[in-house]
Design a protein around this motif. Structure first.
Motif, PDB file in Angstrom:
ATOM      1  N   CYS B 227      58.645  48.307  43.308  1.00  0.00           N
ATOM      2  CA  CYS B 227      58.426  47.032  44.002  1.00  0.00           C
ATOM      3  C   CYS B 227      56.927  46.819  44.200  1.00  0.00           C
ATOM      4  N   TYR B 228      56.262  47.894  44.578  1.00  0.00           N
ATOM      5  CA  TYR B 228      54.817  47.838  44.828  1.00  0.00           C
ATOM      6  C   TYR B 228      54.071  47.335  43.595  1.00  0.00           C
ATOM      7  N   ASP B 229      54.407  47.925  42.456  1.00  0.00           N
ATOM      8  CA  ASP B 229      53.744  47.534  41.215  1.00  0.00           C
ATOM      9  C   ASP B 229      54.077  46.086  40.849  1.00  0.00           C
ATOM     10  N   PHE B 231      54.889  43.613  42.876  1.00  0.00           N
ATOM     11  CA  PHE B 231      54.176  42.689  43.765  1.00  0.00           C
ATOM     12  C   PHE B 231      52.695  42.621  43.407  1.00  0.00           C
ATOM     13  N   ASN B 232      52.094  43.785  43.197  1.00  0.00           N
ATOM     14  CA  ASN B 232      50.643  43.821  43.023  1.00  0.00           C
ATOM     15  C   ASN B 232      50.171  43.356  41.664  1.00  0.00           C
ATOM     16  N   ASN B 233      50.923  43.725  40.640  1.00  0.00           N
ATOM     17  CA  ASN B 233      50.398  43.495  39.293  1.00  0.00           C
ATOM     18  C   ASN B 233      51.148  42.443  38.496  1.00  0.00           C
ATOM     19  N   HIS B 234      52.310  42.036  38.960  1.00  0.00           N
ATOM     20  CA  HIS B 234      53.090  41.141  38.113  1.00  0.00           C
ATOM     21  C   HIS B 234      53.535  39.855  38.780  1.00  0.00           C
ATOM     22  N   TYR B 235      53.476  39.782  40.107  1.00  0.00           N
ATOM     23  CA  TYR B 235      53.835  38.517  40.751  1.00  0.00           C
ATOM     24  C   TYR B 235      52.709  37.517  40.509  1.00  0.00           C
TER      25      TYR B 235
END
Lengths: 268, 387, 340
Positions: B227-229, B231-235
């Motif tokens: 989820c972290y990745d 949110f940070n890199n793909h949203y």
């Protein structure tokens, strides 16, 4: 040339685990439940779309229900269906199998020139599995239930269908038009086509027909047209597992287990 | 006779979207194929080089290999030209979605995300069951500093639930201001993205961003690195909120003295770096700094650690596909831990835990425990740490 | 109001039971229906009659009398070599209009459902499907059917006050077969119905009933896990005995003790059997999702802490290798005594 036309009957059901019986009114509380397309109907539309993949065919969704069905069943358009007919009228409400099948059959008449009607095996809420046969009877068409495969003749006038029966299968050949129900889980319903999705969810026109749009006798629709009444309703025990631990020596445990398992014998 | 190679127009469009001008950056050196963990477990290995060439030429026929990639990012790490290999794999997969020739079992995952808000076919109404008996408030922007995004695996998988429970017990003892979305939380879409359905992922991202916006979320703490990745890199257009992984929060809490470590576990420890907290996001010092707060622990690094970590095998949608026993990366990991006589293998990802636990019991390793870092910490601060 | 072709005032105090048969024998579901019909009407003036169709109904009709029915209506016709929904609906329709039973019950089998669905529409009457119990008010003639909906989450009682016959299909297996003394004066009445080949709706090209592995459709599932240490012989025997299939978790499949088609769970088959018995299975989530829709789960595991016990209805802390043989024996004894 006549375009081969498949009607898929679909409905929306509340998610089973969210249904509650109101203890006072003894009515189902569907309001607060999330809804989804009746899962067996997803298998029905997938079969229809597979036929469409192979030949020139039009696939129409037909449903009876309140306007809220519309946004949910648009998913079927995004999967590949061409049209969506929704029979929606307060007068249709409260229908049992007899009134439901009557109304759907009149909807199919109104659509006209239908070659194939495909339904899911049963609905997750009512689980009667009687709708396909009822529609077929009102229309006077042949029926094949529990189908798992379809094969059309070259001139599209005859359909050969494989159906699943306990322990085996049968292959039937029927003249079209005809009504089919498909075996639940007999295919893996395709996901939405995202090139179609904006059209399906926003632009596509849904044809909504009320009582006056289809030729129905008022005595045969909705609550009035339904012979059956619900005289009692109760919440069954929830799905929560009993977690009942059996105690005793091996002999006694085996005897207890044998008693528990005995009703599940599926052969003589 | 040589078979004609057919150019696949759809693939070409898709690949142009990925590569753009960088299409020819790959010069076929093969470092990707050489470092891909599939080469360790399987003789046929995964020829990323060949697939890159096919992608450049828009020639189909990559077959089932497209689904082997766990998106561990090792190839990216080794690539001298910085070619976005995992994006290429996702594009391949995207093409298969369009042609409806994806592996059986994957479409139901997308439908489950659509109808249930999770890829695990679990009822959305049971999303908060993991927190039974714990005090976990619903997020309220007026009261809470951050949103705890639990994620699907930690919400439903009983093993991962334990990690989530451990974490909120730490947060509750340290007086943290957090809330959760409860039944309204929906899948972050990371598995959808990795499985190659970018359009659906984008839909999910938009819907979640809208939900966060409405709820007034400014800060998100995730349990899963996935989820972290995401949110940070793909949203897309994510300006309103920052997202951190819970390990970063725990480090802050330790550094600011909000967590008192009362005891030091005596077991011999090591740490398995999740791919998404080591390569995609270089956060590998965080867990080590956390462990440095414990006095006198016995810690030993595994052979492959930090940015060279070995994937557990569960990423890239592989958790939804069957992997043959001798091809499971997590088996290698457990064996590695065994060779180092590790007693407790720590990690910070629910999917890693799931794969490692599976391999641990498959290899029948008795004296090795797999623990989430939160579970490890809670046992040091709460007298009866283990529930 | 929709009106049935005859109403309560014209209906006779008769429960008509549709009898399914195969290879000269009545199907279990029909035997259960006979028992239930006799039980519902016992000690009253109500009449129970069977209705049987086929090209040769002699043996199963006799069997129905031996099971305590006083009367069986038989329609024999050369075209009825097998079930055809169109021809059978037509024949039943004629008989029902002649006999005017207040109640007509069928098994909720594929054929029973096909027939009932069409017949109810043709008779313009109510139909309750897949019932789990029936009650009959002998005074008013009112049939009360119990059905479950929403995956069994809700139970409803249904009635058709103004329509006749009151039709219900009953879920196979819910009514036990009772041994009843045969009626000495029992009669088989032949009724002629004019039918021709053109009444058949479909051509049956092929029919095969045999063994095919499809775990997702199995009603009884016996699952083995790592704790079985590759011993599947007993589980096969138990599955055989219960008419079910054997499934497995990943480890025994990985170790080659059992085919991969039998792997249950997230990356295997997701099943919804009536009964799942898990043996030597600890209960990893990716396995549990494969059986969580089962109606009843029995778990046998030697480790009292095993996660599987949170997912079971009945739990046994023991070595499955010891419990299963004892269970097989106990089941054999039980079925022996009930058939005696």
């Amino acid at each position: 040339m006549h375009e081969f036309h498949i009607v898929v009957c679909m409905k929306v059901v509340p998610k089973a685990e969210e249904i509650r019986v109101d203890p006072e009114s003894l009515l189902l509380d569907r309001e607060n439940a999330r809804s989804e397309i009746n899962p067996p109907d997803m298998n029905a539309i997938e079969h229809a779309l597979r036929i469409k993949d192979q030949c020139r065919a039009r696939v129409s969704i037909l449903s009876m229900g309140p306007p809220l069905f519309e946004s949910i069943l648009r998913v079927g358009l995004a999967m590949g269906a061409d049209d969506f007919y929704l029979l929606s009228d307060r007068a249709f409400a409260g229908a049992d199998t007899l009134a439901t099948t009557y109304t759907l059959a009149r909807g199919i008449d109104k659509i006209g020139d239908v070659d194939l009607v495909i339904c899911g095996e049963e609905s997750a809420d009512g689980a009667t599995g009687q709708v396909p046969a009822g529609i077929a009877e009102w229309l006077g068409w042949p029926q094949v239930t529990l189908a798992t495969e379809f094969q059309l003749s070259d001139d599209y006038t005859v359909c050969t269908a494989r159906r699943e029966i306990p322990g085996g299968y049968e292959v039937h050949r029927v003249k079209l038009p005809a009504v089919f129900s498909v075996k639940t889980a007999s295919n893996e319903p395709r996901f939405m086509d995202f090139d179609r999705k904006p059209w399906a969810m926003e632009e596509a026109g849904v044809i909504v027909w009320s009582r006056s749009d289809i030729e129905v006798e008022d005595d045969l629709i909705g609550l009035k047209g339904s012979p059956t009444i619900v005289s009692g309703l109760e919440q069954a025990e929830t799905r929560a597992r009993q977690q009942h631990m059996l105690e005793g020596d091996p002999e006694s445990i085996a005897a207890q287990l044998a008693e528990i398992l005995a009703p599940f014998h599926t052969r003589n | 006779m040589i078979d004609a190679l057919l150019i696949d127009d759809g693939l070409q469009d898709e690949m142009m979207g990925v590569f753009g001008q960088a299409a020819w950056a790959c010069f076929q050196c093969g470092a990707c194929t050489a470092t891909c963990p599939w080469g360790i477990v399987s003789e046929r290995s995964l020829s990323i080089r060949e697939m890159m060439r096919r992608a450049q030429l828009s020639v189909g026929g990559a077959g089932g290999d497209v689904w082997l990639c766990t998106d561990c990012g090792q190839c990216l790490q080794s690539c001298p030209r910085g070619v976005p290999v995992s994006r290429v794999f996702q594009a391949w997969r995207g093409q298969l979605w369009k042609k409806r020739t994806v592996e059986s079992g994957l479409t139901p995952v997308l439908w489950s995300v659509y109808w249930n808000g999770n890829p695990l076919s679990q009822p959305p109404s049971e999303r908060m069951n993991w927190a039974d008996g714990l005090d976990v408030p619903l997020f309220d922007a007026k009261e809470h500093e951050y949103l705890l995004f639990v994620g699907c695996t930690a919400s439903y998988d009983p093993r991962a639930q334990k990690a989530a429970r451990a974490l909120v017990r730490i947060l509750n003892t340290s007086g943290s201001d957090y809330g959760v979305l409860g039944e309204q939380e929906r899948c972050c879409g990371e598995c959808v993205l990795r499985m190659g359905h970018r359009p659906y992922f984008e839909d999910i991202a938009r819907a979640n961003l809208e939900q966060f916006r409405k709820a007034g979320v400014r800060r998100v703490v995730t349990i899963s690195p996935h989820c972290y990745d995401a949110f940070n890199n793909h949203y897309p257009d994510r300006k309103e909120f920052v997202s951190i992984h819970y390990s970063q929060l725990l480090l802050d809490l330790l550094a600011s003295g909000k967590i008192d470590l009362e005891s030091t576990p005596s077991s011999r420890l090591s740490f398995h770096d999740p791919c998404l907290l080591s390569r995609a996001n270089p956060e590998y010092e965080t867990p080590r700094e956390i462990l440095a707060h414990f006095d006198g622990i016995e810690f030993e690094e595994l052979d492959r650690s930090r940015a060279e970590t070995l994937c557990c095998g569960g990423g890239g949608g592989r958790i939804f596909l069957e992997t043959l026993p001798d091809e499971r990366f997590s088996n290698l990991r457990i064996q590695e831990a065994q060779q180092h006589a590790i007693q407790t293998l720590l990690t910070t990802c629910p999917l890693c835990i799931s794969c490692l636990e599976d391999s641990r019991s498959a290899i029948q390793v008795e004296n090795l425990k797999v623990l989430d870092l939160a579970e490890f910490i809670v046992s040091a601060i709460v007298p009866d740490g283990r529930e | 109001m929709a009106v049935s072709l005859y109403g309560p005032e014209d209906a006779r105090q008769t429960v008509c039971v549709y009898l399914e048969h195969n290879a000269g024998r009545l199907e279990d579901v029909s035997l259960g229906l006979i028992s239930k019909a006799l039980e519902l009407t016992s000690g009253s003036d109500w009449r129970v009659c069977g209705l049987i169709l086929g090209d040769d109904t002699r043996k199963p009709a006799q069997e129905a009398l031996a099971r305590g029915l006083g009367e069986v209506i038989s329609i024999q016709h050369e075209i009825m070599t097998r079930f055809d929904v169109s021809a059978f609906t037509r024949a039943c329709f004629e008989v029902i209009l002649q006999e005017k039973p207040a109640v007509f019950i069928l098994g909720a089998t594929p054929d029973g459902r096909d027939l009932a669905g069409r017949l109810a529409v043709r008779l313009r009457t109510g139909l309750n499907a897949d019932c789990t119990d029936l009650r009959l008010n002998l005074e008013t003639g009112q049939l009360i059917s119990e059905v479950s909906g929403f995956g069994g989450g809700v139970i409803a009682l249904l009635e058709s006050p103004a329509h006749r016959p009151q039709m219900s299909t009953v879920r196979p297996g819910v009514f036990e077969q009772q041994f009843v003394r045969p009626v000495k004066s029992g009669v088989i009445r032949q009724i002629d119905v004019s039918l021709s080949r053109s009444d058949l709706q479909s051509e049956l090209l092929e029919r095969s009933v045999g063994e095919r592995l499809d775990l997702s459709k199995s009603q009884v599932l016996i699952c083995g896990g790592r704790g079985m240490h590759g011993e599947f012989v007993q589980l096969n025997a138990l599955a055989e005995q219960l008419g079910g299939e054997v499934g497995a978790t990943r480890p025994p499949v990985d170790e080659g003790y059992i085919e991969r088609e039998r792997q249950i769970g997230q990356t295997g088959v997701v099943c919804r059997p009536k009964l799942a018995v898990t043996c030597g299975i600890s209960g990893a989530f990716h396995f549990v999702v494969g059986i969580q829709e089962a109606d009843t789960v029995v778990a046998i595991n030697i480790d009292p802490q095993a996660e599987i016990f949170n997912y079971c209805d009945y739990g046994v802390v023991a070595d499955a290798h010891q419990v299963i043989p004892a269970l097989i024996e106990a089941l054999a004894r039980e079925s022996h005594s009930s058939h005696a």
